[in-house]
Design an enzyme around this catalytic site. Structure first.
Site, PDB file in Angstrom:
ATOM      1  N   SER A  86       1.013  -1.047   0.040  1.00 40.25           N
ATOM      2  CA  SER A  86      -0.064  -0.067   0.021  1.00 40.25           C
ATOM      3  C   SER A  86       1.002   1.136   0.156  1.00 40.25           C
ATOM      4  CB  SER A  86      -0.761   0.019   1.257  1.00 40.25           C
ATOM      5  OG  SER A  86      -1.690   1.074   1.207  1.00 40.25           O
ATOM      6  N   GLU A  87       0.886   2.037  -0.856  1.00 34.90           N
ATOM      7  CA  GLU A  87       1.787   3.051  -1.169  1.00 34.90           C
ATOM      8  C   GLU A  87       1.904   4.340  -0.137  1.00 34.90           C
ATOM      9  OE1 GLU A  87      -0.555   2.249  -3.495  1.00 34.90           O
ATOM     10  OE2 GLU A  87      -1.315   3.871  -4.623  1.00 34.90           O
ATOM     11  N   ASN A  88       0.905   4.227   0.909  1.00 34.21           N
ATOM     12  CA  ASN A  88       0.799   5.011   1.997  1.00 34.21           C
ATOM     13  C   ASN A  88       2.127   4.539   2.952  1.00 34.21           C
ATOM     14  OD1 ASN A  88      -1.238   3.098   2.214  1.00 34.21           O
ATOM     15  ND2 ASN A  88      -1.953   4.164   4.063  1.00 34.21           N
TER      16      ASN A  88
END
Lengths: 231, 215
Positions: free
Chosen positions: B44-46
């Site tokens: 998840s790119e966060n």
């Protein structure tokens, strides 16, 4: 020497109209909610805000939109906010959309004294327009510039009096790079501990980047999309 | 039903041991279809590698969300990191596969999936980084729009997310691959004829020998 301040209003005293402020958070997770509220209350205008998103209509950076304090927004995704759309379409609000990885790297570079770097992200798209293109080993890249802000607003989980920081889970997100990219970095935390209480191995952001630390109470930590198992 | 067909084909792109980024929206649904005996790390790119299932009500944590801002959990072996490191993973070629939604794909592998002129621009988020950085890009989308027009085009009419970035396109009608030689029809979905794919595809493509035999 302690960097602790007790008043959020005093912490932002020196922020004037037209300032560039970099703000941590992803969606509503890990946003410096108390510093944003203090800035809304101070009412300074014509701000340039650099942050991945722009809050929602009545929370986070949306509070500054509501109060018409933002002149320019630099972000990667602003889709959760109706006020944003209205102000953008009416021309009150200037927007620079930056790919999320490029935004993170521009902040990292700004904080690390790197004026610009090359990336493949955005090549062949509208993002590349007007930017220097350069080939390395047969692949084309564009030049992107580092970002430094007059102020940086950071939310961490714990801090000590020197400003060493520990974040929690995905509330970390942009906060560590934001902390490095402010000329003055203000940090709000849920818990303050004494010097020496954080294991040096566990510190995510060194206090060298931090000018002031504030402790916030009763964090709202709003959830944008509540999803649960079997829902 | 056609969505189910797309998803069932898309999950076959995921192999045991991969690190995978699933785009927001329809691709996120693939997470639940990965075989239980596979050890796959979803990114998840966060700032999370190792997304777990949605939390029980009493486990919900506002400090633990995915890139779609949904509350999630972290599975055993997961790690947290900041946004710059997250995109270093993506841009540095450490993510094996990204499965993304699309608005249009062109015959040379261009992808448009982030804005429609005249509508409010929401932003590209991490899509432009993913298409340039992940080792393999699979796009899943409907073959035609609601007016029946092909979304698989000679040239994209919408602003691009990336040029020549798509490796594989999965629709409810067919599966295509993109190589230096161009776009190739690899598979027909169940019950779909070659003629139907030809009539609903604006892009020019070659046909894999295995399909010519069947057809």
């Amino acid at each position: 020497m302690s960097k602790l301040l007790t008043s959020f209003d005093n912490a932002i005293e020196r922020i004037e109209d037209g300032a560039t402020i970099i703000v941590g958070g992803f969606g509503l997770s890990g946003i410096p909610e108390k510093l944003i509220i203090a800035l809304r209350n101070k009412g300074v205008k014509d701000l340039t805000i650099v942050s991945n998103n722009c809050g929602v209509d009545d929370w986070g950076l949306g509070l500054l939109l509501e109060n018409k304090q933002i002149k320019k927004m630099i972000a990667s995704y602003v889709g959760e906010n109706k006020l944003f759309e209205q102000q953008f379409l009416s021309g009150e609000l200037e927007v620079e959309l930056v790919p999320q990885g490029t935004l993170a790297e521009r902040l990292r570079a700004g904080g690390a004294g790197i004026p610009a770097f090359y990336t493949a992200t955005g090549v062949g798209t509208e993002v590349a327009k007007g930017k220097e293109h350069k080939e390395f080993d047969g692949r084309t890249y564009i030049m992107e510039k580092g970002i430094v802000g007059d102020f940086a607003f950071v939310k961490a989980w714990k801090a000590d009096h020197f400003g060493n920081l520990v974040y929690r889970k995905t509330a970390r997100n942009f906060n560590p790079v934001v902390a490095t990219a402010g000329k003055v970095t203000l940090v709000e935390v849920e818990e303050l501990v004494g010097i020496g209480e954080l294991d040096p191995d566990d510190i995510h952001t060194s206090g060298v980047y931090v000018q002031k630390v504030l402790v916030g109470n009763d964090y709202e930590k709003r959830i944008e999309k509540l999803t649960t198992a079997n829902a | 039903m056609k969505r189910q067909q797309i998803l069932e084909r898309a999950v076959k792109e995921i192999q045991d041991g991969m690190c995978v980024n699933l785009g927001i929206g329809m691709p996120t649904l693939i997470a639940n279809m990965i075989p239980n005996d596979f050890n796959v790390m979803l990114q998840s790119e966060n700032g999370l590698l190792g997304i777990g299932p949605y939390p029980q009500k009493d486990e919900v944590d506002p400090d633990l969300i995915n890139a779609g801002k949904e509350t999630v959990t972290a599975k055993a072996g997961a790690s947290f990191f900041d946004s710059a490191e997250s995109f270093a993973m993506i841009r540095g070629g450490h993510i094996d596969l990204a499965i993304l939604g699309g608005m249009e794909v062109s015959e040379n592998g261009d992808l448009a999936n982030w804005m429609i002129p005249g509508k409010m621009v929401k932003g590209m988020g991490g899509a432009m980084d993913l298409v340039q950085g992940a080792k393999r890009i699979v796009v899943i989308m409907d073959h035609v729009n609601k007016h029946g027009e092909s979304k698989v085009k000679k040239n994209c009419s919408l602003p691009l997310t990336g040029e020549k970035v798509v490796h594989c396109l999965i629709t409810e009608l067919a599966v295509f691959q993109f190589t230096e030689a161009g776009m190739e029809l690899l598979e027909l979905q169940n019950g779909v004829t070659l003629d139907e794919v030809k009539s609903k595809t604006e892009a020019e493509f070659t046909i894999s020998p295995s399909i010519e035999i069947r057809a």
